[in-house]
Design an enzyme around this catalytic site. Structure first.
Site, PDB file in Angstrom:
ATOM      1  N   HIS A  28      -9.793  -8.502   1.772  1.00  0.00           N
ATOM      2  CA  HIS A  28      -8.349  -8.419   1.962  1.00  0.00           C
ATOM      3  C   HIS A  28      -7.749  -7.560   0.856  1.00  0.00           C
ATOM      4  CE1 HIS A  28      -4.722  -9.904   3.949  1.00  0.00           C
ATOM      5  NE2 HIS A  28      -4.157  -9.951   2.744  1.00  0.00           N
ATOM      6  N   ASP A  80      -4.236  -6.098  -0.440  1.00  0.00           N
ATOM      7  CA  ASP A  80      -2.773  -6.171  -0.381  1.00  0.00           C
ATOM      8  C   ASP A  80      -2.160  -4.924  -1.003  1.00  0.00           C
ATOM      9  OD1 ASP A  80      -2.217  -8.754   0.792  1.00  0.00           O
ATOM     10  OD2 ASP A  80      -3.038  -9.641  -1.034  1.00  0.00           O
ATOM     11  N   MET A 100       1.293  -3.305  -2.002  1.00  0.00           N
ATOM     12  CA  MET A 100       2.694  -3.682  -2.252  1.00  0.00           C
ATOM     13  C   MET A 100       3.447  -2.488  -2.822  1.00  0.00           C
ATOM     14  SD  MET A 100       2.164  -7.357  -4.120  1.00  0.00           S
ATOM     15  CE  MET A 100       1.109  -8.640  -3.452  1.00  0.00           C
ATOM     16  N   HIS A 139      -3.532  -5.122   4.239  1.00  0.00           N
ATOM     17  CA  HIS A 139      -2.249  -5.787   4.486  1.00  0.00           C
ATOM     18  C   HIS A 139      -1.158  -4.958   3.820  1.00  0.00           C
ATOM     19  CE1 HIS A 139       0.316  -9.652   3.645  1.00  0.00           C
ATOM     20  NE2 HIS A 139       0.908  -8.840   4.497  1.00  0.00           N
ATOM     21  N   MET A 171       2.243  -4.517   2.730  1.00  0.00           N
ATOM     22  CA  MET A 171       3.512  -5.154   2.389  1.00  0.00           C
ATOM     23  C   MET A 171       4.455  -4.078   1.882  1.00  0.00           C
ATOM     24  SD  MET A 171       2.498  -8.844   0.760  1.00  0.00           S
ATOM     25  CE  MET A 171       0.929  -8.429  -0.001  1.00  0.00           C
TER      26      MET A 171
END
Length: 223
Positions: free
Chosen positions: A32, A34, A36, A65, A67
């Site tokens: 995973h 992330d 950002m 992911h 964001m």
């Protein structure tokens, strides 16, 4: 199938390549990642150069992911650099169906992420386009938060909707997953489990193996 997706946000960045190899060798299939932007969420994490570097050292499925605001600006680049699954937030997309189609056109699996306070109703017209739905079980942007209890029923309702519509979408959960909350989300219907500090705090390899053992035990109980 139950899958653990270790979140590198909690890994030791001074030994990131080694940490990833450790969880991969222990049996983790997903990683995973992330991303950002400091706008959609307060923090800034990492982006394309990190993804490109990690792709050189791992054959895991990169569970990216985003964001970030207006993620459609970067779908092609993340796909080209090695993402296997690209998940975007419904809250960050003006035209979520267009973004999901963009991800599929790039040859990647498409995920929709929902913040804890976002209703499942936003999925009504686009659930068929999603390979995965990510239910955030904490408010995104910071690690180490506590699981939000009302998300359990949200997971259960989504699993029922997927089954009623004859779909095969995975349900991923992210935030506050530990020994207490893991059985709760599995029972509710989640099958892809993101874990950051739960994996990378202590011995990452052993932590992955312990979570996989929980999955095996749960599968035996269901039979």
């Amino acid at each position: 199938m139950y899958i653990v997706s270790p979140s590198i946000l909690a890994a030791d960045f001074s030994n990131l390549g080694r940490e990833i190899k450790t969880v991969e060798e222990a049996g983790a299939r997903y990683l995973h990642i992330d991303v950002m932007d400091g706008v959609f969420v307060p923090c800034i994490s990492f982006g394309m150069p990190v993804l490109e570097s990690l792709r050189k050292v791992s054959d895991m499925q990169f569970d990216v992911h985003l964001m970030i605001e207006k993620p459609e600006r970067y779908v092609r680049e993340f796909a080209q650099l090695g993402a296997d699954i690209i998940t975007v937030h419904a809250e960050a997309c003006t035209h979520i169906d267009r973004v999901l189609s963009q991800i599929h056109s790039a040859g990647k699996k498409a995920g929709i992420a929902l913040n804890p306070g976002t209703s499942l109703s936003v999925l009504d017209c686009v659930l068929e386009l999603a390979d995965m739905v990510l239910i955030m079980t904490v408010n995104p942007g910071f690690g180490g938060q506590k699981y939000i209890p009302y998300c359990t029923e949200k997971i259960r309702t989504l699993r029922r909707q997927i089954q009623e519509r004859g779909l095969l979408a995975d349900i991923e959960v992210d935030g506050g997953i530990n020994d207490e909350t893991l059985p709760r989300v599995l029972e509710a219907g989640a099958n892809v489990i993101v874990s950051g500090s739960g994996i990378f705090r202590g011995d990452p390899g052993e932590n992955v193996k312990q979570m996989l053992a929980v999955f095996e035990s749960y599968e035996r109980q269901k039979k």
